[in-house]
Design a protein around this motif. Structure first.
Motif, PDB file in Angstrom:
ATOM      1  N   ASN A   1      -4.561   5.022  -2.023  1.00  0.00           N
ATOM      2  CA  ASN A   1      -5.702   5.492  -1.401  1.00  0.00           C
ATOM      3  C   ASN A   1      -6.354   6.807  -2.408  1.00  0.00           C
TER       4      ASN A   1
ATOM      5  N   LYS B   1     -10.841  -4.638   3.164  1.00  0.00           N
ATOM      6  CA  LYS B   1      -9.862  -4.411   4.162  1.00  0.00           C
ATOM      7  C   LYS B   1     -10.531  -4.255   5.495  1.00  0.00           C
TER       8      LYS B   1
ATOM      9  N   GLU C   1       0.982  -1.319  -0.048  1.00  0.00           N
ATOM     10  CA  GLU C   1       0.023  -0.059   0.010  1.00  0.00           C
ATOM     11  C   GLU C   1       0.853   1.225   0.063  1.00  0.00           C
TER      12      GLU C   1
ATOM     13  N   GLU D   1      -8.011   1.840  -3.482  1.00  0.00           N
ATOM     14  CA  GLU D   1      -8.442   1.675  -2.138  1.00  0.00           C
ATOM     15  C   GLU D   1      -9.551   2.878  -1.801  1.00  0.00           C
TER      16      GLU D   1
ATOM     17  N   ASP E   1     -11.763   0.000   1.576  1.00  0.00           N
ATOM     18  CA  ASP E   1     -10.666   0.101   2.913  1.00  0.00           C
ATOM     19  C   ASP E   1     -11.568   0.401   4.093  1.00  0.00           C
TER      20      ASP E   1
HETATM   21 MG    MG Z   1      -5.733   2.390   2.665  1.00  0.00          MG
END
Ligand code: MG
Ligand code: C2E
Ligand code: MG
Ligand code: MG
Length: 276
Positions: free
Chosen positions: A117, A200, A59, A149, A179
């Protein structure tokens, strides 16, 4: 005596409040020039296969090295950037940086997926999927090596447009992860409606799992749900060997957390990969 104490308490409160306001004001001002001054960098945190204990993806986490305040958390500055209309530019910067790095690893023979993200503001822009496509072409990263995400809040801010953008991205081969799963109000509706590849599980589950049997039960059932729906599932915030063992027993395939590695600079991340 009491009057004096009360007064100094109040003064302290005012001082803390005005320091807070100054801090925010200063951040807002320096946010305008952070890109030009090259104060941003990307940290990478590995996502591990629980069984083999090998990294399977990573990530990208944005870092801001402020000249006066040092490292400022994205949880602090992303919301300000959203308000000030700067998050589009910052979002494209981090996407380009992460895709450039991952394309480099891929050319060097290490095909590792990178997750980036995405903010609510980016996701409701009508050209988001096209911007991502341009960056993939520009950097030469195969779409299958990019994951985006999104959070429930970001999607709910404009469900129709977000769904449209995510469908477009899926159609070109980009993966989508939800996420902080489990913290919102409509988690199951989103699992049904969105073109997702991955869930996640929010760190708060992991934190309470060691002490609360209900958290453990919820986690194991959510992992079963994800497995049954053919969604990949990652447990976030794994900090201890006990947590790792619990996840193995629940057949959770992937995990991320300080127990395996903190987010690392690009160089340190490559060292980490080479040690595996
Ligand atoms: Mg994240
Ligand atoms: P997130 O996407 O849920 O990222 C996970 C956060 O948990 C990261 O915090 C990571 O450093 C931290 N973390 C990882 N493992 C552990 C652990 O074992 N224990 C604990 N206590 N924490 C752990 P970070 O880097 O401060 O980022 C915070 C949030 O800021 C992210 O949460 C994400 O929502 C946002 N963010 C980060 N980078 C970006 C970006 O490039 N764009 C946007 N829009 N948001 C970003
Ligand atoms: Mg998260
Ligand atoms: Mg988060």
């Amino acid at each position: 005596y009491w009057a004096k104490t009360a007064q100094s308490g109040l003064e302290q409160y005012h001082r803390a409040f005005s320091e807070q306001a100054t801090y925010r004001g200063n951040l807002e001002r320096s946010l305008q020039s952070m890109l030009a001054r090259q104060e941003l960098w990307v940290a990478y945190q590995p996502v591990m296969d629980l069984v083999t204990r090998q990294p399977v993806s990573c990530e990208a986490l944005l870092r801001w090295e402020h000249p006066e305040y040092g490292s400022v958390s994205p949880d602090t500055f992303i919301p300000i950037a959203e308000e000030r209309g700067l998050v589009q530019e910052i979002g494209l910067w981090v996407l380009r940086a992460a895709c450039t790095d991952a394309a480099g690893w891929n050319r060097a023979g290490r095909a590792l997926k990178v997750a980036v993200n995405v903010s609510a503001v980016q996701l409701r822009g009508a050209h988001f999927a096209e911007q991502v496509t341009d960056i993939l072409n520009e950097t030469g990263l195969p779409p299958a090596l990019l994951e985006l995400e999104v959070t429930e809040t970001a999607v709910m801010a404009n469900m129709a447009e977000a769904t449209r953008q995510l469908l477009h991205l899926r159609s070109i081969g980009v993966s989508i992860a939800l996420d902080d799963f489990g913290t919102g109000y409509a988690s199951l509706e989103l699992v049904r409606e969105l073109p997702l590849n991955k869930l996640k599980l929010d760190r708060s589950f992991m934190t309470s799992a060691e002490t609360e049997s209900r958290s453990r039960l919820i986690m194991s059932i959510v992992i079963d749900l994800a497995n049954a729906l053919d969604l990949e599932v990652v447990a976030e915030g794994v900090e201890t060997g006990e947590q790792h063992t619990m996840l193995l027993a629940w057949h959770c395939p992937f995990a991320q957390g300080y127990f395996y590695s903190r987010p690392l600079s690009h160089g340190a991340f490559l060292d980490f990969l080479n040690r595996q």
